[in-house]
Design a protein around this motif. Structure first.
Motif, PDB file in Angstrom:
ATOM      1  N   GLY A 267       0.824  -1.202   0.000  1.00  0.00           N
ATOM      2  CA  GLY A 267       0.000   0.000   0.000  1.00  0.00           C
ATOM      3  C   GLY A 267       0.859   1.253   0.000  1.00  0.00           C
ATOM      4  O   GLY A 267       2.008   1.255  -0.409  1.00  0.00           O
ATOM      5  N   GLY A 268       0.282   2.364   0.501  1.00  0.00           N
ATOM      6  CA  GLY A 268       1.033   3.613   0.544  1.00  0.00           C
ATOM      7  C   GLY A 268       2.073   3.597   1.650  1.00  0.00           C
ATOM      8  O   GLY A 268       1.950   2.843   2.611  1.00  0.00           O
ATOM      9  N   PRO A 269       3.129   4.391   1.530  1.00  0.00           N
ATOM     10  CA  PRO A 269       3.394   5.329   0.430  1.00  0.00           C
ATOM     11  C   PRO A 269       4.019   4.677  -0.796  1.00  0.00           C
ATOM     12  O   PRO A 269       4.175   5.322  -1.831  1.00  0.00           O
ATOM     13  N   THR A 270       4.366   3.371  -0.701  1.00  0.00           N
ATOM     14  CA  THR A 270       4.950   2.707  -1.872  1.00  0.00           C
ATOM     15  C   THR A 270       3.987   2.743  -3.046  1.00  0.00           C
ATOM     16  O   THR A 270       4.377   3.056  -4.181  1.00  0.00           O
ATOM     17  N   ASN A 271       2.723   2.399  -2.779  1.00  0.00           N
ATOM     18  CA  ASN A 271       1.686   2.438  -3.810  1.00  0.00           C
ATOM     19  C   ASN A 271       0.564   3.361  -3.330  1.00  0.00           C
ATOM     20  O   ASN A 271      -0.405   2.906  -2.710  1.00  0.00           O
ATOM     21  N   PRO A 272       0.677   4.661  -3.587  1.00  0.00           N
ATOM     22  CA  PRO A 272      -0.303   5.631  -3.072  1.00  0.00           C
ATOM     23  C   PRO A 272      -1.723   5.310  -3.520  1.00  0.00           C
ATOM     24  O   PRO A 272      -1.961   4.938  -4.675  1.00  0.00           O
ATOM     25  N   GLY A 273      -2.648   5.430  -2.568  1.00  0.00           N
ATOM     26  CA  GLY A 273      -4.050   5.203  -2.887  1.00  0.00           C
ATOM     27  C   GLY A 273      -4.464   3.750  -2.923  1.00  0.00           C
ATOM     28  O   GLY A 273      -5.630   3.440  -3.193  1.00  0.00           O
ATOM     29  N   CYS A 296      -8.235  -9.481  -2.117  1.00  0.00           N
ATOM     30  CA  CYS A 296      -7.532  -9.311  -0.841  1.00  0.00           C
ATOM     31  C   CYS A 296      -6.914  -7.923  -0.710  1.00  0.00           C
ATOM     32  O   CYS A 296      -5.681  -7.769  -0.703  1.00  0.00           O
ATOM     33  N   MET A 297      -7.778  -6.905  -0.674  1.00  0.00           N
ATOM     34  CA  MET A 297      -7.372  -5.537  -0.378  1.00  0.00           C
ATOM     35  C   MET A 297      -6.481  -4.943  -1.463  1.00  0.00           C
ATOM     36  O   MET A 297      -6.948  -4.226  -2.319  1.00  0.00           O
ATOM     37  N   GLY A 298      -5.181  -5.250  -1.439  1.00  0.00           N
ATOM     38  CA  GLY A 298      -4.276  -4.733  -2.456  1.00  0.00           C
ATOM     39  C   GLY A 298      -3.877  -5.765  -3.491  1.00  0.00           C
ATOM     40  O   GLY A 298      -3.074  -5.477  -4.380  1.00  0.00           O
ATOM     41  N   ASP A 299      -4.439  -6.974  -3.381  1.00  0.00           N
ATOM     42  CA  ASP A 299      -4.039  -8.082  -4.249  1.00  0.00           C
ATOM     43  C   ASP A 299      -5.239  -8.873  -4.739  1.00  0.00           C
ATOM     44  O   ASP A 299      -6.244  -9.014  -4.034  1.00  0.00           O
ATOM     45  N   GLY A 300      -5.098  -9.437  -5.925  1.00  0.00           N
ATOM     46  CA  GLY A 300      -6.013 -10.455  -6.417  1.00  0.00           C
ATOM     47  C   GLY A 300      -5.244 -11.750  -6.551  1.00  0.00           C
ATOM     48  O   GLY A 300      -4.098 -11.749  -7.019  1.00  0.00           O
ATOM     49  N   ILE A 301      -5.848 -12.864  -6.125  1.00  0.00           N
ATOM     50  CA  ILE A 301      -5.143 -14.137  -6.201  1.00  0.00           C
ATOM     51  C   ILE A 301      -6.028 -15.213  -6.805  1.00  0.00           C
ATOM     52  O   ILE A 301      -7.254 -15.150  -6.750  1.00  0.00           O
ATOM     53  N   LEU A 302      -5.365 -16.207  -7.389  1.00  0.00           N
ATOM     54  CA  LEU A 302      -5.997 -17.416  -7.895  1.00  0.00           C
ATOM     55  C   LEU A 302      -5.389 -18.569  -7.126  1.00  0.00           C
ATOM     56  O   LEU A 302      -4.171 -18.655  -7.000  1.00  0.00           O
ATOM     57  N   PHE A 303      -6.242 -19.455  -6.559  1.00  0.00           N
ATOM     58  CA  PHE A 303      -5.646 -20.565  -5.833  1.00  0.00           C
ATOM     59  C   PHE A 303      -6.422 -21.865  -5.995  1.00  0.00           C
ATOM     60  O   PHE A 303      -7.584 -21.877  -6.404  1.00  0.00           O
ATOM     61  N   ASP A 304      -5.714 -22.956  -5.724  1.00  0.00           N
ATOM     62  CA  ASP A 304      -6.206 -24.322  -5.851  1.00  0.00           C
ATOM     63  C   ASP A 304      -6.790 -24.755  -4.509  1.00  0.00           C
ATOM     64  O   ASP A 304      -6.128 -24.631  -3.476  1.00  0.00           O
ATOM     65  N   ASN A 320      -1.736  -1.258  -9.297  1.00  0.00           N
ATOM     66  CA  ASN A 320      -1.409  -0.103  -8.461  1.00  0.00           C
ATOM     67  C   ASN A 320      -1.690   1.225  -9.142  1.00  0.00           C
ATOM     68  O   ASN A 320      -1.340   2.280  -8.620  1.00  0.00           O
ATOM     69  N   VAL A 321      -2.340   1.172 -10.305  1.00  0.00           N
ATOM     70  CA  VAL A 321      -2.729   2.386 -11.021  1.00  0.00           C
ATOM     71  C   VAL A 321      -4.198   2.704 -10.774  1.00  0.00           C
ATOM     72  O   VAL A 321      -4.559   3.828 -10.421  1.00  0.00           O
ATOM     73  N   ASN A 322      -5.073   1.690 -10.908  1.00  0.00           N
ATOM     74  CA  ASN A 322      -6.504   1.955 -10.866  1.00  0.00           C
ATOM     75  C   ASN A 322      -7.276   1.243  -9.762  1.00  0.00           C
ATOM     76  O   ASN A 322      -8.398   1.633  -9.451  1.00  0.00           O
ATOM     77  N   PHE A 323      -6.732   0.185  -9.172  1.00  0.00           N
ATOM     78  CA  PHE A 323      -7.466  -0.538  -8.131  1.00  0.00           C
ATOM     79  C   PHE A 323      -7.018  -0.080  -6.754  1.00  0.00           C
ATOM     80  O   PHE A 323      -5.847  -0.202  -6.391  1.00  0.00           O
ATOM     81  N   ALA A 324      -8.000   0.377  -5.958  1.00  0.00           N
ATOM     82  CA  ALA A 324      -7.703   0.823  -4.600  1.00  0.00           C
ATOM     83  C   ALA A 324      -7.944  -0.281  -3.576  1.00  0.00           C
ATOM     84  O   ALA A 324      -7.210  -0.404  -2.599  1.00  0.00           O
ATOM     85  N   PHE A 325      -9.000  -1.103  -3.796  1.00  0.00           N
ATOM     86  CA  PHE A 325      -9.369  -2.114  -2.803  1.00  0.00           C
ATOM     87  C   PHE A 325     -10.023  -3.292  -3.517  1.00  0.00           C
ATOM     88  O   PHE A 325     -11.176  -3.209  -3.950  1.00  0.00           O
ATOM     89  N   TRP A 326      -9.275  -4.390  -3.649  1.00  0.00           N
ATOM     90  CA  TRP A 326      -9.807  -5.603  -4.277  1.00  0.00           C
ATOM     91  C   TRP A 326     -10.887  -6.172  -3.357  1.00  0.00           C
ATOM     92  O   TRP A 326     -10.617  -6.583  -2.241  1.00  0.00           O
TER      93      TRP A 326
END
Length: 508
Positions: A267-273, A296-304, A320-326
């Motif tokens: 997340g921020g400040p590494t990835n603002p917003g 998952c908030m800052g991530d999308g995952i695919l799992f088995d 990290n450009v357009n998604f604020a909260f997955w």
């Protein structure tokens, strides 16, 4: 007959359970008044928030010009009809998620849950209302069991619990389990405390047991057991014949990594917003393919999930450009696409306007490429409703489901006060809307929480749990969606996606 129940607390198997603080007299008074105490969890939208005088003036001007419908005014496409609206009754707080079984719809509310008989979609009837406060009461059903999420600090695990500060050590949050063999009289039979509570949950049903994937997080780490690295999910095993034996059997770490925050998005400040990943918001499983997708908030995952107690991550993506909260995920039936939603503003913001634009607070459509353990998520496009909403309307991508049409990828989706949208992502690079149902703002002068929390297709109709205005039943009449009417489900929890075409052979 409508009834308001107050189930007794089950025998507790939790680790830290304080004594109930609500006296029987107080509870009886609440019931007599038809109300209940429920405090929205800190991660969800406030009921009302002020807007500037300029924003309020803009909203009024947009309504007067016809650009935005008037307060409570319905606008829609010709292919969608409103069949029924059932206002709130005894449960006065925010309406939340929906689940279905046979002729019944189960509707969550911060105050508890309500059960409707929907055998006549034009005239749903309430058969039970259960007072059991504890945000946000995300709801699922499987056989004779109903599952309810509690994600707020409670005095104990009973339905008479009271809210209390997160700093209080002797508090409870987690999963509640009810017996619904008699839908007119649900019985509270078990509770399981989980780390950081249960914001949402997802069922992975087996013949003898039900596995529950519990998603939880904290936006401000106020809860001691939410503090980073809270980078996994709780897995609960519930024996169908002995639900009181339900227990946490694993806490798989989905974001392993070095450092205090684990391996999720910093997340921020590494990835603002962008939200720091301190857990998952929601998970959708596709049992027929042994797959799950996690938002998952800052991530999308695919799992088995072929081994339910030990899910294994296949791929992890960030935007990290357009998604604020997955926020949530939906597979297409072929399991070669996933739609992720971005809940920009936490559901409480007016983000469906020109200032925010078409790519933020939208859906992200991803293709699944490769096979087996080499499957990857590949971004294809964004989709956002093409209608601007007023600055007093909370609006962002939220919960939806597939409309089961063979050979097509169609979805109905809630957008809070953006209404209900029907859209086509068969061409994942060029999704398009094919219908909508929308109301004007709850208020023209203040940002007031309302709109469709969940809009799901079930047995020929769309059911929308409207946060402020009650249950809506919609009918879509369109040659593109009409084939879905022949699909009849015995049970539907949207985050446990069924194989809609099991009886139709190979999709190809």
């Amino acid at each position: 007959m409508t009834s308001l129940h107050t189930p007794h607390s089950p025998r507790s198997r939790i680790r830290r359970l304080g004594a109930a603080t609500a006296a029987a007299g107080l509870l009886a008074a609440l019931l007599a008044a038809g109300t209940a105490v429920a405090t929205p969890d800190p991660g969800d939208a406030p009921v009302q928030a002020p807007v500037s005088a300029e924003q309020a003036a803009e909203a009024r001007a947009a309504i007067q010009s016809g650009e935005i419908p008037g307060v409570d005014e319905i606008v829609k496409t010709d292919n969608i009809e409103l069949l029924a609206n059932i206002p709130k009754d005894a449960l006065k707080s925010l309406n939340t998620d929906l689940a279905f079984q046979g002729r019944y719809a189960f509707a969550g509310n911060y105050d508890g849950f309500r059960i409707f008989d929907i055998s006549d979609p034009k005239a749903p009837k309430t058969v039970a209302q259960v007072l059991c406060p504890g945000s946000q009461n995300d709801i699922s059903v499987s056989g004779d069991l109903l599952f309810l999420s509690t994600d707020s600090s409670r005095s104990d695990d009973s339905c008479a619990s009271t809210t209390q500060p997160a700093s209080v050590k002797e508090s409870w949050e987690g999963m509640k389990i009810f017996d619904i063999s008699d839908v007119t009289n649900p019985r509270y039979v078990a509770s399981v405390e989980t780390a950081c509570g249960s914001h949402t949950h997802t069922l992975l049903p087996q013949r003898k047991d039900v596995y529950v994937y519990v998603s939880s997080y904290s936006p401000n780490a106020a809860f001691p057991d939410c503090r980073p690295p809270h980078d996994g999910i709780s897995v609960i095993k519930v024996p169908r014949e002995a639900p009181e034996q339900a227990r946490v059997v694993n806490f798989p770490v989905l974001f392993p990594g070095e450092g205090p925050d684990g391996g999720g998005n910093p997340g921020g400040p590494t990835n603002p917003g962008v939200s720091k990943t301190t857990g998952c918001h929601d998970i959708t499983v596709l049992p027929g393919k042994d797959l799950a997708a996690g938002a998952c908030m800052g991530d999308g995952i695919l799992f088995d999930v072929s081994d339910p107690e030990h899910p294994r991550v296949l791929d992890q993506v960030q935007d990290n450009v357009n998604f604020a909260f997955w926020h949530s995920a939906t597979f297409n039936q072929k399991a070669n696409k996933v739609v992720f939603t971005d809940e920009l503003g936490g559901g409480g913001g007016a983000t469906c306007n020109a200032a925010v634009g078409p790519n933020r607070g939208a859906n992200g459509v991803y293709d699944i490429t490769g096979k087996g353990k080499n499957r990857k998520l590949v971004f294809r496009s964004y989709f956002k409703i093409p209608r601007h909403q007023a600055n007093t309307e909370n609006c962002v991508a939220h919960n939806g489901s597939l409309i089961p049409v063979k050979g097509k990828d169609l979805m109905v989706q809630a957008w809070y006060q953006g209404g209900v949208s029907v859209w086509d992502f068969t061409d994942s690079a060029h999704p398009k809307e094919i219908g909508y149902f929308d109301r004007g703002p709850v208020s023209a002068t203040a940002l007031t929480t309302g709109g469709s929390w969940s809009a799901y297709y079930y047995n020929g109709h769309v059911y929308s749990n409207e946060i402020a205005r009650g249950l809506d039943v919609l009918k879509i009449s369109d040659p593109r969606t009409d084939p879905a009417e022949k699909i009849r489900m015995d049970e539907l929890n949207v985050q446990t996606q069924p194989d809609y075409f099991e009886d139709f052979g190979d999709l190809d």
